[in-house]
Structures are given as structure tokens and as C-alpha cells.
Scaffold this motif. Structure first.
Motif, PDB file in Angstrom:
ATOM      1  N   ASP A 113      10.539 134.594  21.384  1.00 44.68           N
ATOM      2  CA  ASP A 113      10.622 135.215  22.695  1.00 44.68           C
ATOM      3  C   ASP A 113      10.844 136.719  22.610  1.00 44.68           C
ATOM      4  N   TYR A 114      11.514 137.176  21.586  1.00 44.57           N
ATOM      5  CA  TYR A 114      11.749 138.608  21.458  1.00 44.57           C
ATOM      6  C   TYR A 114      10.457 139.359  21.184  1.00 44.57           C
ATOM      7  N   PHE A 115       9.498 138.701  20.552  1.00 44.23           N
ATOM      8  CA  PHE A 115       8.224 139.344  20.272  1.00 44.23           C
ATOM      9  C   PHE A 115       7.238 139.189  21.427  1.00 44.23           C
ATOM     10  N   LEU A 116       7.188 138.012  22.031  1.00 44.68           N
ATOM     11  CA  LEU A 116       6.207 137.736  23.064  1.00 44.68           C
ATOM     12  C   LEU A 116       6.734 137.967  24.474  1.00 44.68           C
ATOM     13  N   GLY A 117       8.036 137.827  24.670  1.00 41.34           N
ATOM     14  CA  GLY A 117       8.624 137.956  25.997  1.00 41.34           C
ATOM     15  C   GLY A 117       8.548 136.648  26.754  1.00 41.34           C
ATOM     16  N   PRO A 118       9.688 136.108  27.158  1.00 39.54           N
ATOM     17  CA  PRO A 118       9.699 134.853  27.909  1.00 39.54           C
ATOM     18  C   PRO A 118       9.110 135.063  29.308  1.00 39.54           C
ATOM     19  N   ASN A 119       8.665 133.972  29.894  1.00 42.30           N
ATOM     20  CA  ASN A 119       8.049 134.051  31.220  1.00 42.30           C
ATOM     21  C   ASN A 119       8.974 134.638  32.269  1.00 42.30           C
ATOM     22  N   ALA A 120      10.241 134.262  32.240  1.00 43.33           N
ATOM     23  CA  ALA A 120      11.175 134.792  33.240  1.00 43.33           C
ATOM     24  C   ALA A 120      11.256 136.310  33.158  1.00 43.33           C
ATOM     25  N   ALA A 121      11.299 136.845  31.955  1.00 43.22           N
ATOM     26  CA  ALA A 121      11.371 138.302  31.789  1.00 43.22           C
ATOM     27  C   ALA A 121      10.116 138.973  32.330  1.00 43.22           C
ATOM     28  N   GLN A 122       8.960 138.381  32.089  1.00 44.48           N
ATOM     29  CA  GLN A 122       7.707 138.945  32.596  1.00 44.48           C
ATOM     30  C   GLN A 122       7.673 138.914  34.122  1.00 44.48           C
ATOM     31  N   VAL A 123       8.145 137.817  34.705  1.00 46.33           N
ATOM     32  CA  VAL A 123       8.170 137.710  36.162  1.00 46.33           C
ATOM     33  C   VAL A 123       9.122 138.748  36.748  1.00 46.33           C
ATOM     34  N   VAL A 124      10.304 138.870  36.177  1.00 45.23           N
ATOM     35  CA  VAL A 124      11.272 139.859  36.669  1.00 45.23           C
ATOM     36  C   VAL A 124      10.690 141.269  36.568  1.00 45.23           C
ATOM     37  N   ARG A 125      10.085 141.556  35.463  1.00 38.89           N
ATOM     38  CA  ARG A 125       9.565 142.900  35.200  1.00 38.89           C
ATOM     39  C   ARG A 125       8.430 143.288  36.149  1.00 38.89           C
ATOM     40  N   HIS A 126       7.586 142.331  36.520  1.00 39.91           N
ATOM     41  CA  HIS A 126       6.368 142.675  37.255  1.00 39.91           C
ATOM     42  C   HIS A 126       6.335 142.210  38.711  1.00 39.91           C
ATOM     43  N   SER A 127       7.349 141.517  39.156  1.00 35.33           N
ATOM     44  CA  SER A 127       7.354 141.010  40.526  1.00 35.33           C
ATOM     45  C   SER A 127       7.573 142.130  41.541  1.00 35.33           C
ATOM     46  N   THR A 128       6.934 141.971  42.695  1.00 37.88           N
ATOM     47  CA  THR A 128       7.158 142.913  43.791  1.00 37.88           C
ATOM     48  C   THR A 128       8.183 142.383  44.790  1.00 37.88           C
ATOM     49  N   CYS A 129       8.678 141.163  44.550  1.00 32.74           N
ATOM     50  CA  CYS A 129       9.734 140.611  45.411  1.00 32.74           C
ATOM     51  C   CYS A 129      10.961 140.315  44.547  1.00 32.74           C
ATOM     52  N   SER A 130      12.027 139.912  45.177  1.00 30.60           N
ATOM     53  CA  SER A 130      13.248 139.580  44.459  1.00 30.60           C
ATOM     54  C   SER A 130      13.026 138.363  43.579  1.00 30.60           C
ATOM     55  N   VAL A 131      13.730 138.331  42.444  1.00 33.80           N
ATOM     56  CA  VAL A 131      13.647 137.198  41.522  1.00 33.80           C
ATOM     57  C   VAL A 131      15.054 136.729  41.227  1.00 33.80           C
ATOM     58  N   PHE A 132      15.289 135.434  41.411  1.00 34.99           N
ATOM     59  CA  PHE A 132      16.583 134.829  41.104  1.00 34.99           C
ATOM     60  C   PHE A 132      16.379 134.019  39.826  1.00 34.99           C
ATOM     61  N   VAL A 133      17.056 134.415  38.759  1.00 34.43           N
ATOM     62  CA  VAL A 133      16.923 133.734  37.474  1.00 34.43           C
ATOM     63  C   VAL A 133      18.114 132.797  37.295  1.00 34.43           C
ATOM     64  N   VAL A 134      17.806 131.525  37.117  1.00 33.83           N
ATOM     65  CA  VAL A 134      18.833 130.518  36.852  1.00 33.83           C
ATOM     66  C   VAL A 134      18.932 130.394  35.352  1.00 33.83           C
ATOM     67  N   ARG A 135      20.053 130.794  34.827  1.00 37.12           N
ATOM     68  CA  ARG A 135      20.247 130.816  33.380  1.00 37.12           C
ATOM     69  C   ARG A 135      20.605 129.432  32.880  1.00 37.12           C
ATOM     70  N   GLY A 136      19.920 128.984  31.828  1.00 34.37           N
ATOM     71  CA  GLY A 136      20.189 127.691  31.214  1.00 34.37           C
ATOM     72  C   GLY A 136      20.600 127.883  29.780  1.00 34.37           C
TER      73      GLY A 136
END
Length: 145
Positions: A121-144
Motif C-alpha cells: 500500500d505504501y507503494f501503490l496507495g490504498p483506495n481510501a487514500a486515493q478517494v480522500v486525495r481526489h474527492s470533491t466532496c467530504s470523505v468519512f474514513v472508517v478505520r479498521g
């Protein structure tokens, strides 16, 4: 806050996704918003790997994902809530499809799960990080875990 809450789930890992779905339903309920729940099926058709699958593999994968998504929402939130939920099954890259769906429907918030990152994930970037980085709306990340 929003008239649409988009919840992105990986139906192949239901034990990790339950807190994500519960939080998304809570946010939608508090905001009086519609809950859209989505999952993304990988696209094997255009790759070399795709030649190893039957021609109808993609259609069957979409049908199974749709059935799994509805069954999971029913199991976690109940049939009454599932009836009100909009189910979305997309094909492609998870973060790209989540962002596309959120933009197309003008979602006010995206709810997505995150896990403890692996070295990959550090090399490719997890999906949640990509969504947070590029979203134009608020993102709520539920940490597991």
C-alpha cells in the motif's frame, strides 16, 4: 449536509465492511439522505488475464456482486432499509469508480473503509487514500484493523 451518502464496500470482505456500512447508514439517517451502496468488480476483460475467462464471466461477476451487495445490506441493516438503498455495481479501479459515482450523483459524502496498510500500500496507495486525495466532496474514513 448531503442528500446522498455513498458507501463503498468490498463485498468479498464482509467482516471488515460491517462498521463502514453501519456508519454510512447512520450518517444518511442523521442527514435525511439517500444511502447509495456500491462495490466494484475488477475488469479482467481487456487484459491478457481476460482471455482465460469465459465470454460471459463479466456479466456473471456483476450479477453475483449485485446479489451479494443486496444480501449484505439486508443482513446488516435489514430488508426494510435495503429496499430504500440504491445499489451500484461498477467495473474497474475501485478509487476511480467510487469517485466517478460520487461525482455523477453529486454525493455530499463518501463513506469508505481503511485497513492497516501493508508494504504494498505504501507503494501503490490504498483506495481510501486515493478517494480522500481526489474527492470533491467530504470523505468519512472508517478505520479498521
Amino acid at each position: 449536509m448531503s442528500n446522498i451518502v455513498l458507501c463503498a464496500l468490498d463485498v468479498s470482505q464482509p467482516e471488515h465492511e460491517k462498521p463502514v456500512l453501519l456508519r454510512a447508514a447512520q450518517i444518511a439517517r442523521l442527514d435525511g439522505a439517500r444511502l447509495d451502496v456500491m462495490t466494484v468488480v475488477p475488469d479482467f476483460g481487456a487484459s491478457v488475464v481476460g482471455s482465460y475467462f469465459s465470454p460471459d464471466f463479466h456479466e456473471k461477476a456483476i450479477e453475483k456482486a449485485q446479489a451479494d451487495l443486496s444480501a449484505y445490506v439486508t443482513e446488516v441493516l435489514g430488508a426494510e432499509v435495503d429496499h430504500e438503498v440504491r445499489h451500484i455495481v461498477a467495473t474497474g479501479s475501485v478509487h476511480e469508480e467510487v469517485l466517478r459515482a460520487a461525482g455523477a450523483d453529486k454525493a455530499g459524502v463518501i463513506v469508505i473503509g481503511s485497513h492497516r496498510p501493508t508494504l504494498r500500500d505504501y507503494f501503490l496507495g490504498p483506495n481510501a487514500a486515493q478517494v480522500v486525495r481526489h474527492s470533491t466532496c467530504s470523505v468519512f474514513v472508517v478505520r479498521g484493523d
